[in-house]
Design a protein around this motif. Structure first.
Motif, PDB file in Angstrom:
ATOM      1  N   ARG A  51       3.249  29.645   9.765  1.00 25.84           N
ATOM      2  CA  ARG A  51       4.577  29.421   9.191  1.00 25.84           C
ATOM      3  C   ARG A  51       4.628  28.048   8.549  1.00 25.84           C
ATOM      4  O   ARG A  51       4.030  27.103   9.055  1.00 25.84           O
ATOM      5  CB  ARG A  51       5.651  29.436  10.294  1.00 25.84           C
ATOM      6  N   THR A  52       5.390  27.972   7.471  1.00 27.20           N
ATOM      7  CA  THR A  52       5.607  26.667   6.860  1.00 27.20           C
ATOM      8  C   THR A  52       6.832  26.754   5.951  1.00 27.20           C
ATOM      9  O   THR A  52       7.424  27.811   5.780  1.00 27.20           O
ATOM     10  CB  THR A  52       4.359  26.182   6.090  1.00 27.20           C
ATOM     11  N   THR A  53       7.198  25.601   5.406  1.00 25.75           N
ATOM     12  CA  THR A  53       8.327  25.541   4.488  1.00 25.75           C
ATOM     13  C   THR A  53       7.802  25.042   3.158  1.00 25.75           C
ATOM     14  O   THR A  53       7.082  24.056   3.103  1.00 25.75           O
ATOM     15  CB  THR A  53       9.404  24.573   5.032  1.00 25.75           C
ATOM     16  N   VAL A  54       8.137  25.771   2.088  1.00 30.35           N
ATOM     17  CA  VAL A  54       7.543  25.453   0.785  1.00 30.35           C
ATOM     18  C   VAL A  54       8.615  25.321  -0.290  1.00 30.35           C
ATOM     19  O   VAL A  54       9.717  25.866  -0.153  1.00 30.35           O
ATOM     20  CB  VAL A  54       6.544  26.557   0.350  1.00 30.35           C
ATOM     21  N   ALA A  55       8.286  24.587  -1.334  1.00 33.97           N
ATOM     22  CA  ALA A  55       9.118  24.609  -2.537  1.00 33.97           C
ATOM     23  C   ALA A  55       8.862  25.935  -3.247  1.00 33.97           C
ATOM     24  O   ALA A  55       7.753  26.474  -3.183  1.00 33.97           O
ATOM     25  CB  ALA A  55       8.753  23.435  -3.446  1.00 33.97           C
ATOM     26  N   VAL A  56       9.874  26.464  -3.925  1.00 29.56           N
ATOM     27  CA  VAL A  56       9.739  27.815  -4.486  1.00 29.56           C
ATOM     28  C   VAL A  56       8.714  27.884  -5.615  1.00 29.56           C
ATOM     29  O   VAL A  56       8.211  28.953  -5.915  1.00 29.56           O
ATOM     30  CB  VAL A  56      11.092  28.384  -4.973  1.00 29.56           C
ATOM     31  N   GLU A  62       5.847  26.166  -5.532  1.00 32.68           N
ATOM     32  CA  GLU A  62       4.521  25.770  -5.041  1.00 32.68           C
ATOM     33  C   GLU A  62       3.556  26.945  -5.097  1.00 32.68           C
ATOM     34  O   GLU A  62       3.929  28.069  -4.749  1.00 32.68           O
ATOM     35  CB  GLU A  62       4.618  25.296  -3.588  1.00 32.68           C
ATOM     36  N   THR A  63       2.316  26.669  -5.491  1.00 34.90           N
ATOM     37  CA  THR A  63       1.352  27.760  -5.575  1.00 34.90           C
ATOM     38  C   THR A  63       0.735  28.034  -4.205  1.00 34.90           C
ATOM     39  O   THR A  63       0.701  27.164  -3.320  1.00 34.90           O
ATOM     40  CB  THR A  63       0.230  27.433  -6.572  1.00 34.90           C
ATOM     41  N   LEU A  64       0.218  29.243  -4.069  1.00 40.57           N
ATOM     42  CA  LEU A  64      -0.393  29.640  -2.807  1.00 40.57           C
ATOM     43  C   LEU A  64      -1.588  28.735  -2.462  1.00 40.57           C
ATOM     44  O   LEU A  64      -1.758  28.340  -1.314  1.00 40.57           O
ATOM     45  CB  LEU A  64      -0.827  31.113  -2.903  1.00 40.57           C
ATOM     46  N   VAL A  65      -2.387  28.383  -3.471  1.00 38.63           N
ATOM     47  CA  VAL A  65      -3.556  27.543  -3.163  1.00 38.63           C
ATOM     48  C   VAL A  65      -3.114  26.182  -2.616  1.00 38.63           C
ATOM     49  O   VAL A  65      -3.707  25.674  -1.652  1.00 38.63           O
ATOM     50  CB  VAL A  65      -4.498  27.384  -4.392  1.00 38.63           C
ATOM     51  N   ASP A  66      -2.085  25.598  -3.178  1.00 35.76           N
ATOM     52  CA  ASP A  66      -1.628  24.295  -2.696  1.00 35.76           C
ATOM     53  C   ASP A  66      -1.091  24.393  -1.275  1.00 35.76           C
ATOM     54  O   ASP A  66      -1.333  23.511  -0.445  1.00 35.76           O
ATOM     55  CB  ASP A  66      -0.542  23.725  -3.628  1.00 35.76           C
ATOM     56  N   ARG A  96      -4.054  24.925   1.223  1.00 34.64           N
ATOM     57  CA  ARG A  96      -4.880  23.743   1.428  1.00 34.64           C
ATOM     58  C   ARG A  96      -4.096  22.576   2.025  1.00 34.64           C
ATOM     59  O   ARG A  96      -4.556  21.936   2.971  1.00 34.64           O
ATOM     60  CB  ARG A  96      -5.510  23.289   0.098  1.00 34.64           C
ATOM     61  N   GLN A  97      -2.903  22.327   1.459  1.00 35.11           N
ATOM     62  CA  GLN A  97      -2.223  21.082   1.815  1.00 35.11           C
ATOM     63  C   GLN A  97      -1.262  21.221   2.998  1.00 35.11           C
ATOM     64  O   GLN A  97      -1.043  20.266   3.734  1.00 35.11           O
ATOM     65  CB  GLN A  97      -1.485  20.534   0.595  1.00 35.11           C
ATOM     66  N   ARG A  98      -0.675  22.410   3.155  1.00 34.44           N
ATOM     67  CA  ARG A  98       0.277  22.556   4.265  1.00 34.44           C
ATOM     68  C   ARG A  98      -0.345  23.266   5.457  1.00 34.44           C
ATOM     69  O   ARG A  98       0.077  23.064   6.591  1.00 34.44           O
ATOM     70  CB  ARG A  98       1.510  23.335   3.813  1.00 34.44           C
ATOM     71  N   LEU A  99      -1.329  24.152   5.193  1.00 42.74           N
ATOM     72  CA  LEU A  99      -1.860  24.967   6.281  1.00 42.74           C
ATOM     73  C   LEU A  99      -3.299  24.612   6.643  1.00 42.74           C
ATOM     74  O   LEU A  99      -3.860  25.180   7.580  1.00 42.74           O
ATOM     75  CB  LEU A  99      -1.761  26.463   5.917  1.00 42.74           C
ATOM     76  N   GLY A 100      -3.921  23.694   5.909  1.00 43.19           N
ATOM     77  CA  GLY A 100      -5.281  23.260   6.250  1.00 43.19           C
ATOM     78  C   GLY A 100      -6.352  24.315   6.012  1.00 43.19           C
ATOM     79  O   GLY A 100      -7.443  24.235   6.578  1.00 43.19           O
TER      80      GLY A 100
END
Lengths: 161, 296
Positions: free
Chosen positions: A14-19, A21-25, A28-32
């Motif tokens: 689970r995470t919180t994203v800007a609408v 934001e791409t899946l790759v970002d 990599r950046q939020r989910l490691g």
């Protein structure tokens, strides 16, 4: 911002994203999930390939919000160092990995191809990986590896586990 | 200005209501293969290429009403959110509109084709959209819907009005692409000239359909992309073919008329002069090959 839940290789994250934001970002950046590589960012190179509900896509052209509630499979989901997927073994044995940056996407595109066509010709293999650029190998060893994995019957569905 | 919310409507009516809502226009989104790179630029400068500053992403990619292919009312009806991959592999498209199957199969790469949609390829209105010449050759019609009034239909040739401009009115979306089934299957060819075999933006793309009566040409339709501000029909070439027995010489003679309809430009991919040569050569070859197939 929007809360999302993505199942990455079977594990809910689970995470919180800007609408926008791409899946790759987000991977990599939020989910490691760094085995997915970010190359050109515009769908030309295929380094960011993932399987989204089993279908190979450029994760740089997919919004993270679109993956909410869906399954993402990366090369780690296909196999591990201890228990590699036949494609991963074939890539190692054939020297189809040099710098390695394309390998994750290349192997996922190959896995997707073999799911649809268990016995591809060499031309069909080239077509199947035509969205994945490799700047090291000249592709010959990659095609050899996929060809061998296909012949060894790697089309079994392993990504669903 | 930035994108603040994401809406995945449950049905077409809800989608059209979101689009008709007051305030900044929602960003109509399907495969995202063109839009996502544009959205990244928008993050930096606040507006899209066309100057819009949308706040809402309206994702139509999973809308059942816009996905899939069926026969209805003498037409092959293709939902605008159907992906290139699905179209290229569809048995009815391959059998009845092979030019479209070939064009869809030529777009981008397998990865791109799993996301990119037919509606998106047309609405983006890039002069080099590969499915456009195929659909022009197939005599396709687009169905548009808005929140007010019923849906309307427009020949694809009237849909492209200027460089990257379509006949869509504010609040309207493309819901379906329709190909008339009468007389199909029809002999056809699609050709794409790019700088490489895959993942290429066309230098020239073209499609041709020819119907013969006995050995003479009864109908010909030729579409071209990447050689003018919009995808175009080569009407003069088509007219010159009518009633003729098509040989390679006749095809070459008629193909010369293609220059009446094209106005290629120099860009990073090719010079205008090269595009002109290629367009004429490709049209001549397609006519010969298609007529041979039609007579077989």
């Amino acid at each position: 911002m929007q809360d999302i839940e993505i199942k990455v290789n079977g594990r809910p994250m689970r995470t919180t994203v800007a609408v926008d934001e791409t899946l790759v970002d987000v991977l990599r950046q939020r989910l490691g999930v760094v085995e997915v590589k970010n190359g050109c960012g515009q769908g030309d190179c295929g380094a960011c390939t993932v399987l989204l509900d089993g279908e190979a896509v450029n994760s740089c052209l997919t919004l993270a919000v679109q993956a909410d509630g869906r399954q993402v499979t990366t090369t780690r989901g296909l196999g591990t160092a201890e228990d590699p997927h036949p494609l991963q073994t074939a890539f190692i044995e054939h020297g189809a990995v040099q710098c390695g940056f394309c390998s994750s996407g290349m192997i996922l595109s190959a896995a997707s191809l073999l799911q649809q066509n268990a016995a591809p010709t060499r031309d069909e293999i080239r077509e199947g990986i035509s969205g994945n650029l490799c700047r090291c190998t000249g592709y010959t060893k990659i095609v050899d590896a996929i060809d061998e994995a296909a012949k060894a019957g790697s089309s079994e569905e392993r990504s669903a586990r | 200005m930035k994108l603040e919310s994401y809406v995945r409507p449950a049905g077409l009516e809800e989608a059209l209501a979101v689009l008709a809502a007051p305030g900044p226009k929602a960003l109509v989104f399907a495969g995202g293969t063109d839009l996502v790179p544009m959205m990244r630029k928008m993050r930096m400068n606040g507006t899209l290429l066309n100057g819009d500053s949308p706040r809402v992403i309206l994702d139509l990619s999973k809308l059942d009403e816009l996905c899939g292919i069926r026969k209805a009312g003498g037409m092959l009806e293709i939902g605008a959110a159907t992906t290139m991959g699905v179209i290229a592999a569809d048995p009815s498209v391959k059998k009845l509109v092979p030019v479209l199957a070939a064009a869809a199969a030529s777009v981008g790469s397998p990865l791109v084709r799993n996301r990119a949609t037919l509606g998106g390829n047309l609405v983006t209105a890039s002069p080099s959209a590969d499915t456009a010449p195929a659909l022009l050759a197939a005599g396709a019609v687009v169905r548009l819907a808005g929140a007010e009034g019923g849906p309307r239909e427009l020949p694809l040739s009237e849909f492209f009005v200027a460089y990257r401009k379509t006949a869509l009115q504010p609040g309207e979306i493309v819901t379906h692409v329709l190909v008339p089934l009468a007389g199909r299957p029809v002999a056809g060819r699609f050709e794409k000239v790019g700088l490489r075999n895959a993942d290429a933006i066309s230098v020239v793309c073209a499609a041709c359909e020819i119907e013969l009566e006995g050995s003479t040409c009864r109908a010909a339709r030729i579409g071209l992309g990447a050689v003018a501000a919009v995808p175009v029909r080569a009407l003069a070439v088509e007219a010159a073919l009518l009633g003729r027995e098509i040989t390679a010489d006749v095809a070459a003679e008629c193909a010369r008329l293609v220059h009446e309809h094209i106005s290629p430009i120099d860009d990073v991919r090719a010079s205008a002069q090269y595009r002109g040569w290629v367009a004429e050569a490709v049209v001549a070859r397609m006519i010969t090959d298609t007529a041979r197939e039609a007579g077989a």
